[in-house]
Design a protein around this motif. Structure first.
Motif: not given
Length: 121
Positions: A65-69, A87-93
């Protein structure tokens, strides 16, 4: 005497000026500091047990994962006394994640969930 009063007033303004982060803001900070390897922030906003856990798996997750945001999006949060759940979402999962937080030293810190412990939502 004037200097003492000035220092007292200045100290009061500085301490009042520091705003407390919400449980959701703390969760977002932990996610971003984990993936960006900002371990000083990671340590500041996690309990000592959680910090060690994050460090032990950090290399596995951050290499690809080289994404900054993170695109952190709050789904739901709940505060019950000195405990909070976020509880949350991110681009990583792909699936939503949930963090448990505790109030420690008058600030929210991500901690480990107990065996079988579930979020209140």
């Amino acid at each position: 005497m004037r200097n003492l009063i000035f220092i007292l007033i200045l100290t009061t303004f500085i301490s009042c000026g520091e705003s407390q982060m919400s449980s959701a803001e703390t969760a977002e900070t932990v996610v971003e500091s984990f993936y960006q390897k900002q371990n000083s922030d990671l340590k500041k906003y996690t309990t000592s047990e959680s910090y060690e856990s994050f460090l032990s798996v950090q290399e596995l997750f951050t290499q690809e994962n080289n994404v900054k945001e993170s695109n952190f999006k709050l789904i739901r949060d709940s505060i019950i006394g000195n405990n909070a759940w976020v509880k949350f979402t991110t681009i990583y999962e792909k699936k939503p994640e949930t963090f448990k937080l505790v109030k420690e030293e008058n600030m929210w810190k991500v901690t480990e969930s107990g065996m079988g412990e579930k979020a209140p939502f």
